[in-house]
Design a protein around this motif. Structure first.
Motif, PDB file in Angstrom:
ATOM      1  N   MET A 238      42.434  31.646  34.286  1.00 48.65           N
ATOM      2  CA  MET A 238      43.208  32.820  33.873  1.00 48.65           C
ATOM      3  C   MET A 238      44.429  32.973  34.776  1.00 48.65           C
ATOM      4  N   SER A 239      44.255  32.703  36.043  1.00 54.02           N
ATOM      5  CA  SER A 239      45.352  32.825  37.001  1.00 54.02           C
ATOM      6  C   SER A 239      46.451  31.800  36.709  1.00 54.02           C
ATOM      7  N   ALA A 240      46.057  30.555  36.466  1.00 48.99           N
ATOM      8  CA  ALA A 240      47.046  29.513  36.179  1.00 48.99           C
ATOM      9  C   ALA A 240      47.772  29.799  34.867  1.00 48.99           C
ATOM     10  N   LEU A 241      47.048  30.251  33.866  1.00 52.69           N
ATOM     11  CA  LEU A 241      47.683  30.589  32.591  1.00 52.69           C
ATOM     12  C   LEU A 241      48.620  31.780  32.772  1.00 52.69           C
ATOM     13  N   ALA A 242      48.199  32.756  33.549  1.00 51.96           N
ATOM     14  CA  ALA A 242      49.045  33.929  33.807  1.00 51.96           C
ATOM     15  C   ALA A 242      50.344  33.511  34.494  1.00 51.96           C
ATOM     16  N   ASP A 243      50.247  32.594  35.448  1.00 54.75           N
ATOM     17  CA  ASP A 243      51.453  32.101  36.122  1.00 54.75           C
ATOM     18  C   ASP A 243      52.388  31.430  35.123  1.00 54.75           C
ATOM     19  N   ARG A 244      51.857  30.636  34.231  1.00 52.27           N
ATOM     20  CA  ARG A 244      52.673  29.953  33.212  1.00 52.27           C
ATOM     21  C   ARG A 244      53.366  30.953  32.301  1.00 52.27           C
ATOM     22  N   LEU A 245      52.689  32.070  32.033  1.00 52.59           N
ATOM     23  CA  LEU A 245      53.221  33.073  31.117  1.00 52.59           C
ATOM     24  C   LEU A 245      54.056  34.147  31.814  1.00 52.59           C
ATOM     25  N   GLY A 246      54.046  34.142  33.140  1.00 54.79           N
ATOM     26  CA  GLY A 246      54.785  35.161  33.875  1.00 54.79           C
ATOM     27  C   GLY A 246      54.149  36.535  33.757  1.00 54.79           C
ATOM     28  N   THR A 247      52.822  36.551  33.749  1.00 55.02           N
ATOM     29  CA  THR A 247      52.091  37.816  33.648  1.00 55.02           C
ATOM     30  C   THR A 247      50.925  37.777  34.624  1.00 55.02           C
ATOM     31  N   SER A 248      49.975  38.647  34.444  1.00 49.51           N
ATOM     32  CA  SER A 248      48.822  38.675  35.345  1.00 49.51           C
ATOM     33  C   SER A 248      47.560  38.236  34.612  1.00 49.51           C
ATOM     34  N   GLY A 249      46.596  37.757  35.397  1.00 49.97           N
ATOM     35  CA  GLY A 249      45.304  37.391  34.829  1.00 49.97           C
ATOM     36  C   GLY A 249      44.637  38.593  34.181  1.00 49.97           C
ATOM     37  N   GLY A 250      44.833  39.758  34.756  1.00 55.76           N
ATOM     38  CA  GLY A 250      44.275  40.984  34.188  1.00 55.76           C
ATOM     39  C   GLY A 250      44.830  41.276  32.800  1.00 55.76           C
ATOM     40  N   HIS A 251      46.112  40.976  32.622  1.00 51.12           N
ATOM     41  CA  HIS A 251      46.746  41.191  31.314  1.00 51.12           C
ATOM     42  C   HIS A 251      46.096  40.287  30.257  1.00 51.12           C
ATOM     43  N   ILE A 252      45.849  39.049  30.629  1.00 50.36           N
ATOM     44  CA  ILE A 252      45.203  38.121  29.702  1.00 50.36           C
ATOM     45  C   ILE A 252      43.776  38.580  29.423  1.00 50.36           C
ATOM     46  N   LEU A 253      43.064  38.993  30.467  1.00 50.90           N
ATOM     47  CA  LEU A 253      41.694  39.480  30.279  1.00 50.90           C
ATOM     48  C   LEU A 253      41.657  40.732  29.410  1.00 50.90           C
ATOM     49  N   TYR A 254      42.697  41.545  29.472  1.00 51.44           N
ATOM     50  CA  TYR A 254      42.760  42.743  28.628  1.00 51.44           C
ATOM     51  C   TYR A 254      42.677  42.347  27.152  1.00 51.44           C
ATOM     52  N   TYR A 255      43.382  41.279  26.787  1.00 54.63           N
ATOM     53  CA  TYR A 255      43.406  40.841  25.394  1.00 54.63           C
ATOM     54  C   TYR A 255      42.171  40.044  24.990  1.00 54.63           C
ATOM     55  N   PHE A 256      41.635  39.254  25.908  1.00 54.32           N
ATOM     56  CA  PHE A 256      40.566  38.333  25.530  1.00 54.32           C
ATOM     57  C   PHE A 256      39.209  38.651  26.154  1.00 54.32           C
ATOM     58  N   GLY A 257      39.189  39.323  27.274  1.00 59.66           N
ATOM     59  CA  GLY A 257      37.930  39.721  27.881  1.00 59.66           C
ATOM     60  C   GLY A 257      37.249  38.657  28.724  1.00 59.66           C
ATOM     61  N   SER A 258      37.420  37.391  28.376  1.00 57.53           N
ATOM     62  CA  SER A 258      36.791  36.307  29.133  1.00 57.53           C
ATOM     63  C   SER A 258      37.480  34.988  28.794  1.00 57.53           C
ATOM     64  N   LYS A 259      37.227  33.999  29.635  1.00 62.58           N
ATOM     65  CA  LYS A 259      37.770  32.673  29.365  1.00 62.58           C
ATOM     66  C   LYS A 259      37.148  32.099  28.092  1.00 62.58           C
TER      67      LYS A 259
END
Length: 186
Positions: free
Chosen positions: A19-40
């Motif tokens: 989640m952290s690596a994907l967040a870095d690629r997207l210029g956002t936070s891992g928490g933001h991604i988890l907000y939408y998906f909840g889990s890997k």
């Protein structure tokens, strides 16, 4: 997010996708991604669904076309098989299979995605049998057998096993299809 996840998987592999690596690629936070998906797991499943949705449209267009059933079958095989080693869609499938045994929602989703391929191939085989060009006695059974063979070929290609490549997988798939459904007696 899903497109970027697929790009990251193709480039660095599934194990490197955090989640952290994907967040870095997207210029956002891992928490933001988890907000939408909840889990890997959920992110991986949604990325696979997104990828499969495009293939479903392509597959349905192929099946509804006026092409001869034998040619449709060949194109179906090519559509199903991975593009090459580390094909991100197939890497997701392998990961989903590995996780589905212990995760009921993933198992249900995997069955749902598989069912579309199974039903479409069975319909294609039945169409070929009805037209008298394919020798198929049990469309659903033959579709299941052929898909199992395609899964095995695909896994070998994606894992980059020695001697396994797309060209060889297509040749093996064509040979297997010929043995399973052949041509109807003329």
């Amino acid at each position: 997010m899903l497109e970027e996840a697929m790009t990251a998987i193709a480039k660095d592999g599934l194990a490197a996708l955090t989640m952290s690596a994907l967040a870095d690629r997207l210029g956002t936070s891992g928490g933001h991604i988890l907000y939408y998906f909840g889990s890997k797991d959920r992110l991986l499943l949604e990325a696979l669904r997104w990828s499969e949705a495009a293939l479903t449209e392509e597959r349905r267009a192929l099946l509804s076309g006026r092409t001869a059933p034998a040619r449709k079958l060949d194109r179906f095989l090519q559509l199903y098989l991975p593009k090459g080693p580390r094909d991100p869609r197939w890497m997701l499938w392998i990961e989903l299979w590995a996780r589905a045994g212990a995760n009921e929602p993933l198992r249900t989703a995997q069955e749902e995605l598989d069912q579309g391929w199974q039903e479409d191939l069975a319909a294609l085989l039945a169409q070929g049998a009805a037209a008298g060009v394919l020798a198929v006695d049990d469309s659903a059974g033959r579709a299941g057998e052929l898909l199992a063979l395609l899964d095995g070929l695909s896994t070998r290609v994606v894992l980059g096993q020695r001697g396994a490549d797309r060209k060889g997988a297509i040749a093996a798939a064509r040979s297997a299809a010929q043995r399973l459904v052949g041509r109807a007696a003329e």
